[in-house]
Design an enzyme around this catalytic site. Structure first.
Site, mmCIF file in Angstrom:
data_model
loop_
_atom_site.group_PDB
_atom_site.id
_atom_site.type_symbol
_atom_site.label_atom_id
_atom_site.label_comp_id
_atom_site.label_asym_id
_atom_site.label_seq_id
_atom_site.Cartn_x
_atom_site.Cartn_y
_atom_site.Cartn_z
ATOM 1 C CB SER A 98 -0.974 -0.025 1.175
ATOM 2 O OG SER A 98 -2.114 0.748 0.884
ATOM 3 C CE LYS A 142 -16.573 21.130 11.780
ATOM 4 N NZ LYS A 142 -15.309 21.324 11.025
#
Length: 362
Positions: A159, A215
């Site tokens: 990765s 949010k």
């Protein structure tokens, strides 16, 4: 009034020889001398400890060069040669350490004796931002100094670890993996956990006040909405596209055939042999092979090259305990808040699916 009869036998008060201390004083005296003995022993032990630390430091100074918190250790070839090949080690999860990495890059940038760099990577990846920072710094170094970079993969270069290895550029035969290396795992993940049922059992409710519902998106206190999932997916997709573009920079084969990369970019791990067959690496070999290739790319005589390895300068705790003790490793509010923030990872891990599969309440 009858006379008080005192039985014959042992006197009421034992006789005491004049000048002899009382038993209480004798015990106290022995205690004082015991304390003095223990203190003397501690002084000897502490002095021995300081002497050993001093010897360690002296040995370190004699066998390695220290500069700006970086230890330069001789690795192979001609010690003291005017030309250098430097091994940079990238190991462990990429979740920090940018400052030290940048310090090494700056040192390489200023040191004209350095003619090539070998990346020694043993990492499962980590934060997207950290992997990209390292990749960017290495590419800048290669372009500014016009020096080759060769990568050597250790036990795992997956990765984000594979992402950083793309800093070698598109030169031939510069990406090595050991026979037992695991690599690949090309993909992006944003871990998320839904603890709402567990919190409900405990009678805990969230009452956060936010400027907009988004949010608080990704909160672990409630199930993720479909709108939130789509937003997070778009973030992952953008990071994934960048990952594949970086691979195309380092693997020209995939620039000509992006569909071949799409088939490999599933998050799957590959052995070194599988990676070689699929064009993810150039060679199966060890660190020494990567070093030899780096020297070949410089065009220098191997007898005129010293291979150095950069390491972090050990602290007193490192010398005493033989380990790397990070300062401020305890859990604090900043660390807690940082851990709960949604982040994208180029990371080979089984923790997120494993943790989310636990039964509620475990």
């Amino acid at each position: 009034m009858s006379d008080v009869h005192i039985p014959l036998g042992e006197p009421m008060y034992p006789a005491q020889v004049v000048g002899e201390p009382t038993p209480g004083w004798r015990r106290s005296g022995r205690s004082v001398w015991g304390v003095i003995g223990w203190l003397f022993l501690l002084v000897i032990l502490f002095g021995s400890l300081l002497l050993n630390v001093g010897l360690w430091v002296l040995l370190l100074v004699r066998t390695a060069e220290l500069e700006e918190g970086i230890v330069k250790r001789h690795f192979s070839h001609t010690k003291g040669a005017a030309n250098q090949v430097v091994i940079l080690t990238i190991e462990g999860a990429l979740v920090g350490g940018e400052n030290f990495f940048k310090k090494q890059i700056d040192m390489l940038r200023k040191d004209e004796r350095v003619k090539a760099v070998v990346l020694r990577i043993d990492s499962p990846g980590g934060l997207v931002s950290v992997a990209d920072f390292m990749f960017h710094q290495l590419r800048q170094l290669a372009q500014e100094r016009k020096i080759p970079i060769v990568a050597s993969m250790g036990g795992m270069a997956a990765s984000g670890g594979y992402y950083v290895s793309m800093a070698v550029g598109d030169q031939a035969d510069v990406l090595f993996a050991e026979p037992t290396t695991f690599t690949g795992s090309i993909g992006v993940i944003i871990p998320h956990y839904d603890l709402s049922q567990l919190l409900e059992r405990w009678g805990i409710k969230e009452n956060s006040i936010a400027s907009h519902p988004l949010k608080n998106m990704g909160s672990i206190t409630r199930p993720m909405t479909e709108q939130e999932r789509q937003i997070f997916q778009s973030l992952v997709d953008d990071a994934f596209r960048r990952f594949k573009e970086v691979i195309k920079q380092g693997r020209p084969k995939f620039r000509a055939n992006p569909e071949a990369l799409d088939k490999l970019a599933t998050g799957q791990l590959f052995t070194a042999q599988q990676a070689l067959e699929n064009g993810l690496i150039d060679k199966i070999g060890y660190l020494e092979d990567a070093v030899q290739r780096a020297i070949e790319l410089t065009g220098l005589d191997p007898e005129e090259v010293e291979v150095l390895r950069y390491d972090r300068q050990p602290t007193l705790a490192n010398l005493l305990l033989g380990t790397d003790v990070a300062a401020g490793s305890g859990l604090d509010l900043a660390a807690l808040l940082d851990a709960t923030a949604p982040k994208a990872y180029y990371l080979c891990t089984r923790l997120p699916p494993l943790a989310s599969s636990y039964p509620t309440g475990r």
